[in-house]
Design an enzyme around this catalytic site. Sequence first.
Site, short mmCIF file in Angstrom:
data_model
loop_
_atom_site.label_atom_id
_atom_site.label_comp_id
_atom_site.label_asym_id
_atom_site.label_seq_id
_atom_site.Cartn_x
_atom_site.Cartn_y
_atom_site.Cartn_z
N LYS A 84 -46.18 38.96 -4.75
CA LYS A 84 -45.80 39.92 -3.70
C LYS A 84 -44.47 40.55 -4.08
O LYS A 84 -43.46 39.86 -4.25
CB LYS A 84 -45.63 39.21 -2.37
CG LYS A 84 -46.83 39.32 -1.46
CD LYS A 84 -46.40 38.81 -0.12
CE LYS A 84 -47.49 38.93 0.89
NZ LYS A 84 -47.08 38.39 2.17
C1 E4P Z 1 -48.44 39.60 4.91
O1 E4P Z 1 -48.73 39.41 3.76
C2 E4P Z 1 -47.26 39.05 5.60
O2 E4P Z 1 -47.03 37.76 5.14
C3 E4P Z 1 -47.46 38.93 7.09
O3 E4P Z 1 -48.68 39.46 7.49
C4 E4P Z 1 -46.29 39.38 7.91
O4 E4P Z 1 -46.62 39.22 9.26
P1 E4P Z 1 -45.54 39.24 10.44
O5 E4P Z 1 -45.18 40.65 10.73
O6 E4P Z 1 -46.24 38.59 11.59
O7 E4P Z 1 -44.36 38.45 9.94
#
Ligand code: E4P
Length: 216
Positions: A84
Amino acid sequence: MRIFLDTANIEHIRHGVRMGVVTGVTTNPTIISREGKVDYQGLVKEICSIVSGPVSTEVLSQDAKGMIAEAREMAKWAKNVVIKIPASLEGLEATSVLAGENIKVNLTLCFTLNQAVLGTAAEAAFISPFVGRLDDIGEDGMEVVAGIVEYLDYYEMSTQVIAASIRHPQHCLMAARAGAHIATIPYEVLLDMMRHPLTDSGIQRFQDDWNKVMAK
Ligand code: E4P
């Protein structure tokens, strides 16, 4: 639409896999920190051994050089590791270098179609628009998902859209309707997707009717 779990909780991941619906996992530093002060590499390796599909793990560096160095190390942890990388200018630079080395990138913290256009140009394998966080500030997160899907379809690109920051089952429905390839969802949302009071009362009624006659 494929279902990934947005968690690093081993029991939850195992349950999702046992149910036959979870094929991948996404994590981020916040999600990892929820598991306490863990051995990061060990935890990611364990997750990678449980699910057959992509497991996203996020870099902490903010400059391209640091991101690339972290990503190269993480990519050695398991064959299904996906890196990521945030949708920043430095992130784009890192994405194109890593893609050139056949290291799969999930462009994260994506909030606009423009970011997705540049992410696909830099050859990210996955793009993660954050639906819930956009909704939180009064924008339409799912519209961004739909726009990215339409763009990728139009140009027949292989990049996959992961609808992220999912908050409730309705988001999952909308992501499927928007054509997202994947939705990455919290464990509680996965459970909620399957719940319906008529299913519960229906099971109970079948049981009671059967017992009234057959269990006599
Ligand atoms: C996605 O890959 C992220 O880890 C995640 O969906 C972030 O979600 P949040 O906005 O609930 O922290």
